[in-house]
Scaffold this active site. Structure first.
Site, short mmCIF file in Angstrom:
data_model
loop_
_atom_site.label_atom_id
_atom_site.label_comp_id
_atom_site.label_asym_id
_atom_site.label_seq_id
_atom_site.Cartn_x
_atom_site.Cartn_y
_atom_site.Cartn_z
N HIS A 144 36.92 41.05 41.58
CA HIS A 144 35.65 41.77 41.68
C HIS A 144 34.55 40.87 42.22
O HIS A 144 33.37 41.19 42.09
CB HIS A 144 35.26 42.37 40.33
CG HIS A 144 36.17 43.49 39.94
ND1 HIS A 144 37.43 43.27 39.43
CD2 HIS A 144 36.03 44.83 40.03
CE1 HIS A 144 38.01 44.43 39.20
NE2 HIS A 144 37.19 45.40 39.56
N GLY A 149 35.46 36.03 25.66
CA GLY A 149 34.48 35.37 26.51
C GLY A 149 34.72 33.88 26.62
O GLY A 149 34.22 33.22 27.54
#
Lengths: 336, 336
Positions: free
Chosen positions: B45, B307
C-alpha cells in the site's frame, strides 16, 4: 431435550432471582433477558448462567442494590461507575443512555467501569436496533486466551457487538475474540464430536479440531489467529481508557468472578439523523440481496446475514417452546 | 533486493505524482505517506501502489483538485463528501477533524462518502496516536471475498484500525477482514511456498494452505470464518449509513477503481480527557507486561503487541534504507 414455554421459563428464573434477594422489578428485567437469550439459542449466557448468577448474588460478587453513578460528562461521552451492580441492568442503562446522548450530539458513547458480566452481549445490540439505533458495544474480560505466539493465557476474549436496525429483521453481529467458547468445546467433546474447524492447540502444540485436548491445554485459538489476538488487546485497553477502569490484567488479579470489575463500552447513532428511511432501506436490502444471491458453497446451501439465524431460532422457539438441558432446568427450578 | 533511503524514495514518488498533475503541496503529503507505509513494511500500500495511483490520476478516477465538503453537522458527528479526491488527503483531513470534534464533545466521528483508496489504513491510526488520541477507523471496499457459506464474491475486506497512543510505542491494530491479502497469496505462490495457515478454498472446495488454487478460485477466507464475514458486512453497512454513501454492493457496480466511491469512518477520543497520564501509563504498561510475560509457544519465541513489529521494521529501515522490489522501483523512477 425438553421444551419450555417462554413465560414459564421467565417466571421460574424470576423466582430464583427474587429468592436470592433481588428486588422484584430488577428480577423481572434480568429474568426477561436470560430467557430471551435462551430463546435465541444462547442458553450458555441465559438459562445456563442462572445458577452462577444466583451464587454471585449470595456471595456478594454482584451488588443487587447498586446502580450506575455518573463519573464524568464530556458532552457526547459519559463515564459511569457500574458499582458492581447486576451486569444486565448496568448495560441496559448504558445503551439507553447512549441513545439519549446520540439524539443531542449525533453520536453517544457511554462507558461503564466496575461492572459485572452482561451475559449475552448481543442483547444490547438488539436493544439499540429495536429503538432504531446503530449500536456498537464491547466488554473486556479476565484473561482466558493465549495471545498470538504464546501458550499461556494473557488476554481476554472480549465480546464485540455491532447492530443495525432493519424493518425486516435487524442485522446483528455478536462475536467473542476466541474462535470457539469453552461451552462449545466442552459440549462438542462430550458428544464425542470434532469441531467444524480447528479451535486451538493440542498437547503436541499443533492446531487441532479435537475439542478435548484444547480444553486441557487451554490454548484456545483467537479468531483469525494474530488478528483476533490483536483485536482483543485493543478492545481491552480502549475499554479501560474510556472507562477509567480495569484492564484484563487487573480483572484477572481482582478475581471477582467471571467479568467482575470489567469495563463495557456502548456507542449509539441514529441513522435517521443522517439519511432518509428510503436510503436506509435501499442500502440494507441491496446488501442483503447481494449476500443472498451468492453461489452457496454447498449444494442447496444458504448464505445467512448476521443475526438471521438468531431470528429464526427465536421464531421457532416461541412456537415450540425453548429447548433446555434437563439437568440445568431441574437446577433452576430448585433455585426458584 | 535494493534498499533505498527514505528521502530518496519520497522525492521520487513526489516527482511521479507532480508529473501526473498533482499540485506540489498535495504530492508532498501523499509521497510522504506512501514512503512511510513502505518504510513500515507495507509496500503493498506504499511504493507498490504508486503506479496504479498515477494511472487513476491520469484517467480521472481520482480528482486531484477536489477536497472534502461538509454535508451534515450533528455536533459530535460530521458527514463529508470526499468528492473523489485523493484518498490519503481526504482521510488525513477526516482523522484530524475527528480529533478537533473530540476536544469539544469527548468523542468525534467524521464519516466520508465518495472517497477513494486510503492506501494503508494504519496510517490514520498512527496519526491519531501521534496527536495523543485513540483512533478507530474503517473503510468499506468493493466486493472481493465470498460471504461465509458462499463460493462467489459478495462482501468487502473492509480494513479496520484501532490505535492507542503510548509514549514507549503506540499500540496499533490494522487488519482486513480476509485472513490474507491477494498480495500475500500471490507473493507466497510466486516463491513456491505454502501459507502459514489455511487461507481459502481450493478447486475441491476444501480449505488449503496452497496459495495458487486460492488465487484461482478467488475463495479467500474471512478471518475467523463466519466471524470475519459477519464483521465485514456490519463494517460495510454501518459505514454506508454513517456517511450516506455507497455499500460494497454499490461500489462494485460503480466500478471506479479499487475502493473508488467508498466510505470511511474516523473516530477519535482523547484519553487524557478521561484519565491522568499516570493511569494511562499504568493500564497500558501492565497490559504489555502481561502479554510479554506469557510463555512463548516456540522455544526462544517472543510475543509481540499490535504495532510492535511495524515499529521495529520502521527503525531498521530508517537505518539501513527501505527494501524495494527492483522492478517496482524501476517503474516508479520511470514515472518520476
Amino acid at each position: 431435550m425438553t421444551r419450555i414455554p417462554f413465560d414459564e421459563m421467565k417466571a421460574t428464573i424470576r423466582s430464583a432471582f427474587v429468592k436470592a434477594g433481588m428486588p422484584e422489578h430488577k428480577a423481572d428485567i434480568c429474568a426477561q433477558i436470560h430467557t430471551e437469550s435462551t430463546r435465541d439459542g444462547v442458553a450458555s449466557h441465559g438459562l445456563n448462567r442462572v445458577e452462577r448468577f444466583v451464587e454471585y448474588l449470595h456471595t456478594g460478587l454482584v451488588d443487587v442494590h447498586a446502580s450506575p453513578t455518573l463519573e464524568l460528562n464530556l458532552g457526547a461521552l459519559e463515564v459511569y461507575n457500574g458499582n458492581m451492580a447486576p451486569g444486565i441492568l448496568n448495560a441496559m442503562f448504558a445503551i439507553n443512555r447512549a441513545t439519549e446522548i446520540a439524539e443531542k450530539n449525533g453520536i453517544g458513547l457511554v462507558s461503564l467501569k466496575n461492572t459485572t458480566h452482561w451475559m449475552r452481549g448481543g442483547t444490547y445490540g438488539w436493544l439499540a436496533a429495536e429503538k432504531g439505533y446503530i449500536g456498537i458495544c464491547w466488554t473486556n474480560t479476565e484473561s482466558v486466551m493465549p495471545a498470538w505466539g504464546a501458550k499461556s493465557e494473557g488476554i481476554g476474549n472480549n465480546p464485540f457487538v455491532m447492530a443495525v436496525p432493519r424493518k425486516e429483521g435487524h442485522i446483528v453481529l455478536d462475536m467473542a475474540m476466541s474462535q470457539y467458547s469453552y461451552g462449545k468445546l466442552w459440549g462438542t467433546r462430550d458428544k464425542g464430536q470434532k469441531l467444524p474447524y480447528p479451535g486451538g492447540f493440542g498437547h503436541d502444540g499443533k492446531l487441532t479440531d479435537d475439542p478435548g485436548p484444547i480444553a486441557e491445554t487451554r490454548r484456545i485459538l483467537p479468531m483469525g489467529y494474530w488478528k483476533g489476538s490483536g483485536f482483543a488487546v485493543l478492545l481491552d485497553i480502549i475499554s479501560a481508557l474510556l472507562a477509567g477502569g480495569n484492564t484484563t490484567a487487573e480483572i484477572t488479579k481482582l478475581d471477582k468472578g467471571s467479568c467482575g470489575g470489567c469495563n463495557q463500552i456502548f456507542i449509539a447513532i441514529n441513522p435517521l439523523n443522517i439519511n432518509t428511511q428510503e436510503f436506509i432501506d435501499h442500502a440494507l436490502n441491496e446488501t442483503i440481496a447481494q449476500i443472498k444471491s451468492s453461489v452457496p458453497a454447498k449444494e442447496n446451501g444458504e448464505v445467512l446475514f448476521p443475526g438471521e439465524n438468531s431470528e429464526r431460532t427465536r421464531n421457532e422457539n416461541m412456537k415450540l417452546g425453548i429447548p433446555v438441558d434437563d439437568k440445568v432446568w431441574a437446577k433452576v427450578k430448585e433455585l426458584a
